[in-house]
Design an enzyme around this catalytic site. Structure first.
Site, mmCIF file in Angstrom:
data_model
loop_
_atom_site.group_PDB
_atom_site.id
_atom_site.type_symbol
_atom_site.label_atom_id
_atom_site.label_comp_id
_atom_site.label_asym_id
_atom_site.label_seq_id
_atom_site.Cartn_x
_atom_site.Cartn_y
_atom_site.Cartn_z
ATOM 1 N N GLY A 92 0.864 -1.357 0.054
ATOM 2 C CA GLY A 92 0.021 0.096 0.133
ATOM 3 C C GLY A 92 0.687 1.169 -0.027
ATOM 4 O O GLY A 92 2.423 1.236 0.136
ATOM 5 N N GLN A 97 2.830 9.995 1.416
ATOM 6 C CA GLN A 97 4.594 9.665 1.399
ATOM 7 C C GLN A 97 4.923 10.219 0.308
ATOM 8 O O GLN A 97 6.760 9.228 -0.148
ATOM 9 C CB GLN A 97 3.942 7.541 1.364
ATOM 10 C CG GLN A 97 3.777 7.174 2.756
ATOM 11 C CD GLN A 97 3.418 5.836 2.786
ATOM 12 O OE1 GLN A 97 2.629 5.158 2.528
ATOM 13 N NE2 GLN A 97 4.899 5.039 3.033
ATOM 14 N N CYS A 134 6.676 -0.899 6.604
ATOM 15 C CA CYS A 134 6.095 0.508 6.550
ATOM 16 C C CYS A 134 7.313 0.752 4.680
ATOM 17 O O CYS A 134 8.921 1.213 5.417
ATOM 18 C CB CYS A 134 6.059 1.393 7.008
ATOM 19 S SG CYS A 134 5.672 3.500 6.410
ATOM 20 N N LEU A 135 6.910 1.104 4.171
ATOM 21 C CA LEU A 135 8.372 2.226 2.755
ATOM 22 C C LEU A 135 8.542 2.715 3.192
ATOM 23 O O LEU A 135 9.663 3.466 2.730
ATOM 24 C CB LEU A 135 7.142 2.733 1.592
ATOM 25 C CG LEU A 135 6.698 1.015 0.533
ATOM 26 C CD1 LEU A 135 5.676 1.505 -0.393
ATOM 27 C CD2 LEU A 135 7.742 0.138 0.485
ATOM 28 N N HIS A 176 -3.132 0.997 7.728
ATOM 29 C CA HIS A 176 -2.124 0.853 7.863
ATOM 30 C C HIS A 176 -1.839 2.714 7.080
ATOM 31 O O HIS A 176 -1.400 3.535 7.784
ATOM 32 C CB HIS A 176 -1.307 0.220 7.725
ATOM 33 C CG HIS A 176 0.494 0.513 6.985
ATOM 34 N ND1 HIS A 176 1.173 0.850 7.533
ATOM 35 C CD2 HIS A 176 0.955 1.340 5.934
ATOM 36 C CE1 HIS A 176 2.450 0.575 7.464
ATOM 37 N NE2 HIS A 176 2.169 1.599 6.730
ATOM 38 N N GLU A 177 -2.284 1.722 5.783
ATOM 39 C CA GLU A 177 -2.959 3.776 5.102
ATOM 40 C C GLU A 177 -3.220 4.744 5.983
ATOM 41 O O GLU A 177 -3.168 5.898 5.364
ATOM 42 C CB GLU A 177 -3.041 3.144 3.520
ATOM 43 C CG GLU A 177 -2.010 1.858 3.211
ATOM 44 C CD GLU A 177 -0.718 2.415 2.973
ATOM 45 O OE1 GLU A 177 -0.349 3.338 2.819
ATOM 46 O OE2 GLU A 177 -0.027 1.443 3.049
ATOM 47 N N HIS A 180 -1.489 6.766 7.724
ATOM 48 C CA HIS A 180 -0.489 7.732 7.479
ATOM 49 C C HIS A 180 -1.498 9.377 6.758
ATOM 50 O O HIS A 180 -0.836 10.394 6.915
ATOM 51 C CB HIS A 180 -0.200 7.075 6.013
ATOM 52 C CG HIS A 180 0.953 6.459 6.382
ATOM 53 N ND1 HIS A 180 1.999 6.630 5.934
ATOM 54 C CD2 HIS A 180 1.395 4.976 5.359
ATOM 55 C CE1 HIS A 180 3.011 5.833 6.396
ATOM 56 N NE2 HIS A 180 2.938 4.872 5.621
#
Length: 227
Positions: A92, A97, A134-135, A176-177, A180
């Site tokens: 995701g 991000q 996480c990216l 999670h997203e 963000h």
């Protein structure tokens, strides 16, 4: 119908973004050329993949604004998010991000690629506890507590209402997203000992340059409403 080398390369690019047209061998040359003309070029794909902001960037701690204009710019943002997510690769990716403060995220779970604009979550009381990464925190992976199931309501990039129901990995990804979009990172949800270990690993990470901003402790167990 024979396809020359440049056309074949363009077909390969297209296949990464949408299915090859059905009965392609029966397509007329004109219709095939029209279809191939819509393929993105190598340059277009390169531009669509955006740098991912890393832990410490203020945009990751700034709550995103709701989307009000469902226009071409929003569709371009969804494309950029999708291409960047797939290139990373990741499950995701949220707009902050890539430095865009809007409430939009994309996901790629169990072979399904999708997106959601202005998400609103209903979370189950049943929980799951498992690994999460996480990216924006490359290389870090910790067990994190999440709701087992989620009902996510929002809009497509065309402004159409949509509801996504998911459990386990999809539910974890959506939570999670959405975090963000509220300026929350998954390490904020770890217990004190795990957060301390996360800080140590970040400090030692090459991408962090030895600097570790303060980790925010999440003020609430969930950001949605329990079912």
């Amino acid at each position: 119908m024979r396809v020359n080398e440049p056309a074949a390369r363009r077909i390969g690019i297209k296949a990464a973004h949408q299915p090859f047209p059905p009965r392609a061998r029966q397509m007329s040359r004109v219709s095939f050329v029209d279809w191939a003309r819509t393929c993105p070029t190598d340059e277009e794909i390169r531009v669509a993949v955006q740098p991912i902001r890393l832990f410490g960037d203020p945009v990751l701690r700034t709550p995103a604004e709701p989307v009000t204009d469902f226009d071409k710019e929003l569709r371009t943002l969804v494309r950029d998010l999708t291409d960047t997510m797939l290139d990373a690769p990741g499950l995701g990716l949220a707009a902050p991000q890539i430095g865009v403060g809007l409430r939009v995220f994309t996901y790629h779970v169990d072979g399904v690629i999708g997106h959601l604009v202005n998400p609103d979550l209903d979370l189950s009381e049943e929980e799951q506890f498992g690994p999460e990464g996480c990216l924006s925190l490359p290389g870090l992976r910790f067990d994190c507590r999440r709701a087992m199931r989620v009902i996510a309501k929002g809009y497509t990039m065309y402004g159409e209402p949509v509801t996504i129901e998911g459990s386990e990995l999809l539910a974890r990804c959506i939570q999670h997203e959405t975090d963000h979009l509220d300026g929350i990172l998954f390490i904020d949800r770890l217990d004190q000992e795990a957060r301390k270990e996360a800080l140590r690993l970040i400090r030692e990470a090459e991408w962090a340059g030895g600097q570790v901003p303060e980790v925010r402790v999440s003020p609430h167990p969930t950001l949605g409403r329990a079912l």
